[in-house]
Structure formats: structure tokens, C-alpha cells
Design a protein around this motif. Structure first.
Motif, mmCIF file in Angstrom:
data_model
loop_
_atom_site.group_PDB
_atom_site.id
_atom_site.type_symbol
_atom_site.label_atom_id
_atom_site.label_comp_id
_atom_site.label_asym_id
_atom_site.label_seq_id
_atom_site.Cartn_x
_atom_site.Cartn_y
_atom_site.Cartn_z
ATOM 1 N N GLN A 89 39.152 34.305 35.479
ATOM 2 C CA GLN A 89 40.567 35.424 35.947
ATOM 3 C C GLN A 89 41.908 34.669 35.330
ATOM 4 O O GLN A 89 42.619 35.479 35.105
ATOM 5 C CB GLN A 89 40.566 35.578 37.435
ATOM 6 C CG GLN A 89 39.375 36.371 37.634
ATOM 7 C CD GLN A 89 39.093 36.471 39.421
ATOM 8 O OE1 GLN A 89 39.583 35.528 39.957
ATOM 9 N NE2 GLN A 89 37.981 37.414 39.865
ATOM 10 N N ALA A 90 41.873 33.577 35.408
ATOM 11 C CA ALA A 90 43.369 32.876 34.951
ATOM 12 C C ALA A 90 43.379 32.962 33.545
ATOM 13 O O ALA A 90 44.589 33.232 33.036
ATOM 14 C CB ALA A 90 43.456 31.299 35.374
ATOM 15 N N VAL A 92 42.151 35.336 31.784
ATOM 16 C CA VAL A 92 42.054 36.565 31.367
ATOM 17 C C VAL A 92 43.401 37.107 31.674
ATOM 18 O O VAL A 92 44.292 37.905 30.645
ATOM 19 C CB VAL A 92 41.321 37.747 32.537
ATOM 20 C CG1 VAL A 92 41.596 38.940 32.434
ATOM 21 C CG2 VAL A 92 39.903 37.380 32.123
ATOM 22 N N ALA A 93 44.264 36.533 32.654
ATOM 23 C CA ALA A 93 45.653 36.868 32.665
ATOM 24 C C ALA A 93 46.525 36.076 31.788
ATOM 25 O O ALA A 93 47.644 36.818 31.488
ATOM 26 C CB ALA A 93 46.024 36.405 34.205
ATOM 27 N N LEU A 94 46.151 35.003 31.230
ATOM 28 C CA LEU A 94 46.853 34.362 30.022
ATOM 29 C C LEU A 94 46.937 35.149 28.778
ATOM 30 O O LEU A 94 47.785 34.895 28.046
ATOM 31 C CB LEU A 94 46.571 33.136 29.869
ATOM 32 C CG LEU A 94 46.841 31.903 31.072
ATOM 33 C CD1 LEU A 94 46.200 30.544 30.583
ATOM 34 C CD2 LEU A 94 48.442 31.528 30.598
ATOM 35 N N CYS A 95 45.737 35.705 28.324
ATOM 36 C CA CYS A 95 45.554 36.303 27.304
ATOM 37 C C CYS A 95 46.932 37.386 26.864
ATOM 38 O O CYS A 95 47.332 37.373 25.743
ATOM 39 C CB CYS A 95 44.461 37.207 27.239
ATOM 40 S SG CYS A 95 42.935 36.381 26.860
ATOM 41 N N LEU A 97 49.700 37.432 28.212
ATOM 42 C CA LEU A 97 50.983 36.652 28.143
ATOM 43 C C LEU A 97 51.154 36.026 26.784
ATOM 44 O O LEU A 97 52.177 36.013 26.234
ATOM 45 C CB LEU A 97 51.096 35.781 29.216
ATOM 46 C CG LEU A 97 51.063 36.322 30.773
ATOM 47 C CD1 LEU A 97 50.780 35.097 31.663
ATOM 48 C CD2 LEU A 97 52.199 37.029 30.742
ATOM 49 N N ALA A 143 41.833 40.260 26.853
ATOM 50 C CA ALA A 143 42.085 40.277 28.467
ATOM 51 C C ALA A 143 41.004 41.588 28.759
ATOM 52 O O ALA A 143 40.505 41.454 29.957
ATOM 53 C CB ALA A 143 43.298 40.654 28.777
ATOM 54 N N VAL A 147 38.467 41.219 31.651
ATOM 55 C CA VAL A 147 38.636 42.049 32.864
ATOM 56 C C VAL A 147 37.095 42.547 33.328
ATOM 57 O O VAL A 147 36.756 42.459 34.384
ATOM 58 C CB VAL A 147 39.682 42.933 32.966
ATOM 59 C CG1 VAL A 147 39.537 43.960 33.940
ATOM 60 C CG2 VAL A 147 40.872 42.313 33.141
ATOM 61 N N SER A 150 34.647 39.493 34.303
ATOM 62 C CA SER A 150 35.087 39.020 35.505
ATOM 63 C C SER A 150 34.919 39.928 36.684
ATOM 64 O O SER A 150 34.480 39.339 37.717
ATOM 65 C CB SER A 150 36.497 38.482 35.367
ATOM 66 O OG SER A 150 37.390 39.318 35.460
ATOM 67 N N THR A 151 35.135 41.083 36.712
ATOM 68 C CA THR A 151 34.826 42.253 37.599
ATOM 69 C C THR A 151 33.357 42.214 37.863
ATOM 70 O O THR A 151 33.146 42.321 39.188
ATOM 71 C CB THR A 151 35.454 43.411 37.217
ATOM 72 O OG1 THR A 151 36.745 43.332 36.970
ATOM 73 C CG2 THR A 151 35.314 44.417 38.336
#
Length: 173
Positions: A89-90, A92-95, A97, A143, A147, A150-151
């Protein structure tokens, strides 16, 4: 085969250096996702079956101690199946950014070209604009794919915990 590598090299050159970082990040994210999928479909089933056999072999399944053992078993399974999800999940959030960072670096290049040429020559600004949009697109695609994966993994872990809670029922006298 050589044409494929040239096309990839040209794409990376068009997107800039940030695209390499995004590609590496997406690669690492998908390695972790595939490891979790392998765990869920192969390794976890054997672990769960051994745990259920251990629970069913217990003579005492109705006392306070049995409830604590049951809760510990459920917690261990939950920890094992959720392992790695926060990292995924981290990533995924970095992509997005990193895609945004690529946008900023590409736009800086556009502004440099404008400062040097002194005008808004579209031809000279084109490479900077592509360096601004391609990393953004790559970050968003990475991302989105992460997502969904990971979901799915989080839902699978939650479902597995609920099934295990039902399977490890207490005997009531």
C-alpha cells in the motif's frame, strides 16, 4: 527482439530519469503482490488446514483458556496473511507521487527551454512536455494496478479471518 529493447529505451529517454525510478518501484510492488498471491493460494491453505486440525484435536474447546488459544491462532493467521500489505500500500501511494515529481522535472525543462529560446516555440518545448506527462501516466497506471491488487489481497485476508473465526468455533456445554 532488439526492436523491443530500443522501443523501451526510447520510451525511458522520452520520459526522463524519473521513469526508471517509477519502473523499479512498480516492479518491486508487483514482486511483493505476486508473493502474497502465491502465499494465499499455496502456502496459506496448508497452514490453515494444519491449524484447524490442531484445533479439532484439542479436547478442551470450551474454557476461557481455549478461547485465548483460539484468539491467538486467529491472530497468527491474520498476521501471516496480512504480512506485506502495508508495504504494498505504501508503494501504491508512492507511484503517483513519483509521477508528480516527473511532471515537475519535465515542466522545469519546458521553462528552461522557454528561458533560453525567449519564446514559446512549441517544437522546442515538446520534449519537456513529454517528460512531464509520461511519468505522470506511468505513476498513475502503476498505482491503479497496485490499488486493485492490494484491495483484492486485503479483502481476501479479511474473508479468510472471518472463515477461520467460524471454523474455530467453541464448544458450548
Amino acid at each position: 527482439m532488439v526492436g523491443i529493447f530500443e522501443a523501451i529505451r526510447d520510451f525511458i529517454e522520452t520520459g526522463g530519469g524519473v521513469l526508471l525510478v517509477i519502473g523499479f518501484l512498480i516492479f518491486c510492488m508487483w514482486i511483493l503482490i505476486l508473493e502474497r498471491v502465491f502465499y494465499v493460494f499455496v502456502t496459506h491453505k496448508a497452514y490453515r488446514d494444519a491449524l484447524l486440525a490442531n484445533w479439532r484435536a484439542r479436547a478442551d474447546r470450551s474454557s476461557w483458556n481455549a478461547e485465548q488459544i483460539r484468539q491467538a491462532m486467529i491472530s497468527r493467521v491474520s498476521l501471516r496473511i496480512n504480512s506485506g500489505l502495508p508495504i504494498i500500500q505504501a508503494l501504491v501511494a508512492l507511484c503517483p507521487l513519483l509521477g508528480l515529481m516527473g511532471t515537475v522535472t519535465g515542466m522545469i525543462e519546458v521553462f528552461e527551454v522557454m528561458a533560453i529560446s525567449g519564446s514559446g516555440n512549441a517544437r522546442s518545448m515538446a520534449s519537456g512536455v513529454s517528460k512531464a506527462t509520461i511519468p505522470t501516466m506511468a505513476g498513475m497506471v502503476g498505482a491503479l494496478s497496485g490499488v486493485f491488487a492490494s484491495t483484492w489481497l486485503a479483502r481476501k485476508a479479511r474473508r479468510e479471518r472471518l472463515h477461520l473465526e467460524d471454523a474455530l468455533e467453541l464448544k458450548r456445554h
